[in-house]
Design an enzyme around this catalytic site. Structure first.
Site, PDB file in Angstrom:
ATOM      1  N   SER A 277       0.838  -1.194   0.000  1.00  0.00           N
ATOM      2  CA  SER A 277       0.000   0.000   0.000  1.00  0.00           C
ATOM      3  C   SER A 277       0.879   1.252   0.000  1.00  0.00           C
ATOM      4  CB  SER A 277      -0.962  -0.061   1.186  1.00  0.00           C
ATOM      5  OG  SER A 277      -2.004   0.873   1.047  1.00  0.00           O
ATOM      6  N   ASP A 371      -9.171  -5.335  -5.458  1.00  0.00           N
ATOM      7  CA  ASP A 371      -8.704  -4.290  -4.535  1.00  0.00           C
ATOM      8  C   ASP A 371      -9.632  -3.084  -4.643  1.00  0.00           C
ATOM      9  OD1 ASP A 371      -7.368  -2.403  -3.042  1.00  0.00           O
ATOM     10  OD2 ASP A 371      -5.478  -2.534  -4.134  1.00  0.00           O
ATOM     11  N   HIS A 405      -7.390  -5.897  -1.103  1.00  0.00           N
ATOM     12  CA  HIS A 405      -6.254  -5.002  -0.885  1.00  0.00           C
ATOM     13  C   HIS A 405      -5.203  -5.599   0.042  1.00  0.00           C
ATOM     14  CE1 HIS A 405      -4.094  -1.235  -0.714  1.00  0.00           C
ATOM     15  NE2 HIS A 405      -4.232  -1.164   0.604  1.00  0.00           N
TER      16      HIS A 405
END
Length: 466
Positions: A277, A371, A405
């Site tokens: 991320s 995601d 994610h």
């Protein structure tokens, strides 16, 4: 470490095969004659055992084989798992099964008939764990202690109502035997170094997490047992580091790279980077501007600088920026923020793009196609086009359908919804649990192969069996 002996409950069980014909089977038992010549069977005490192979204590990323013995032929049972995290939050899963003709239940061979998952899922009782309270994510904070998982087998197909026939307590470690954990407080650095068993030196990796901040060690500690010296690096919201991500200075990360390359247990002349991320776009910036980096893996990350301006010497890369008003809401009322981010290809935001073409080593992009935090597939495509446009080798991109994610090491339950640390709101991260779980196993193998090839210099690497 000593293996934990399984705790066994003993009980009696009368197995009725065909009630209409009065034919009963019980193993073991003794037939007795009733008046009229009918044969009945006396209920006997049977030892139902749950065993874990190859051992009852192992690391979190290791699979185990769950076998239940001492059941009646084709007996319906429910298997149940439970775990409490370090804050006391309860996570549970269950699945319905039937024993085979010999009274054995082997999760490597027996499909789940319903419950938290279905089908042949030997590790389903782990990856399907769900929090009792909503918005709680399973994260390991103290890697020096194991997660303790209680596994039970119950009569029938009711997860709450059946009698408990057997139970085993299973400990899943985050520090493998011989792995050393060394806190790092050198200069400004706030980190923890994990070293594999042996003399070394070992290929070095820097491990960065995302916008939740703090010092996350569980991925680094698990990766170290596979032969890497891994530095879990905090960069805000930890000890005396900034409490908020208002701005980022690349010199801090340069100091971390230098620390690794100067460490006697780290094999030079370069290190690898692993980022998730926000930590992913930081790794892309490090690879583009800093020396001594030979390979970079990013998990669901953006190719532009995000959340805060990035400073390096006399240069500033602005953050991509976002418009929260572009969010959507799921049927359950959670935010879907994938579309709030500005498009880095638009002229107004191109200055936030990271110049990947300056990097010296190859890239691996791990992309979850479900995601809902970043448009990760789009960003990986931008990276590939940009690198090729500058005469560079295209990156390796691995797409995982049905994957959200938060891609963790194997057997972590997928985090589909939690409170976003920056927004302070409940955000939907996506992921179909079964597909997401399989992606985590595959991604973990691919990350090891990539680093062994490009940091350790091994051309042919056999992945560990999962």
């Amino acid at each position: 470490m000593m293996a934990t002996a399984p705790a066994v409950l003993r009980g009696s069980r009368l197995c009725q095969q065909n009630s209409s014909s009065r034919s009963w089977a019980l193993l073991p038992s003794s037939p007795k004659l009733r008046p009229g010549g009918l044969v009945s069977y006396v209920s006997a005490r049977m030892a139902v055992t749950m065993s874990l192979e190859p051992r009852s204590r192992c690391c979190w990323d290791e699979p185990v084989r769950i076998i239940v013995r001492g059941l009646c032929p084709e007996q319906p049972v429910t298997l149940r798992s439970s775990l409490r995290d370090e804050n006391g939050a309860l996570f549970r899963a269950h699945a319905r099964y039937c024993a085979d003709g010999g009274g054995e239940l082997d999760l490597m061979r027996a499909p789940a008939l319903g419950g938290s998952f279905t089908g042949l899922e030997p590790m389903g009782l782990f990856w399907a764990l769900e929090p009792e309270k909503h918005l709680v994510r399973l994260v390991k904070r103290d890697v020096q202690t194991p997660f303790v998982v209680e596994l039970e087998v119950l009569e029938g197909h009711e997860p709450e109502g059946g009698r408990v026939l057997g139970r085993v307590v299973h400990e899943r470690d985050f520090l493998a035997p011989g792995v050393r954990r060394e806190p790092v407080r050198a200069g400004r650095l706030r980190a923890t170094l994990f070293l594999p068993p042996g003399e070394g030196p070992f290929p070095g990796i820097l491990d960065l997490f995302g916008s939740s901040g703090g010092l996350c060690e569980y991925r680094a500690s698990l990766l170290a047992r596979h032969g890497f010296a891994v530095l879990a690096l905090a960069y805000f919201r930890f000890e005396d580091l900034p409490a908020y991500l208002n701005e980022v200075h690349l010199e801090y990360f340069e100091e971390a790279v230098d620390f690794m390359l100067q460490h006697p247990k780290v094999k030079g002349p370069s290190v690898g980077l692993l980022g998730f991320s926000k930590g992913g776009d930081l790794c892309l910036s490090m690879a583009s501007y800093l020396k001594g980096i030979s390979a970079t893996v990013v998990i669901n990350a953006c190719v532009a600088n995000t959340l805060a301006p990035l400073h390096y010497k006399d240069m500033i890369i602005p953050d991509l920026g976002n418009d929260l008003g572009k969010h959507t809401t799921t049927e359950s009322g959670f935010l879907n923020i994938m579309n709030i981010w500005n498009n880095p290809l638009e002229e107004s935001y191109r200055q936030s793009l990271i110049p990947l073409e300056k990097a010296q080593g190859p890239f691996l992009f791990i992309v979850g196609l479900d995601d809902h935090n970043w448009n990760s597939e789009f960003y990986a495509h931008i990276a590939s086009e940009r690198l090729q446009a500058h005469g560079k080798e295209r990156p390796q991109i691995i797409h995982f359908p049905g994957t959200g994610h938060c891609i963790d090491p194997p057997y972590f339950p997928p985090s589909r919804v939690s409170v976003h640390s920056v927004l302070g709101l409940a955000v939907f991260y996506g992921g179909e649990p079964k597909a997401h779980s399989r992606a985590q196993v595959d991604a973990w193998q691919q990350i090891q192969i990539f680093f062994h090839t490009h940091v350790n210099g091994k051309k042919s690497v056999k992945p560990s069996k999962m």
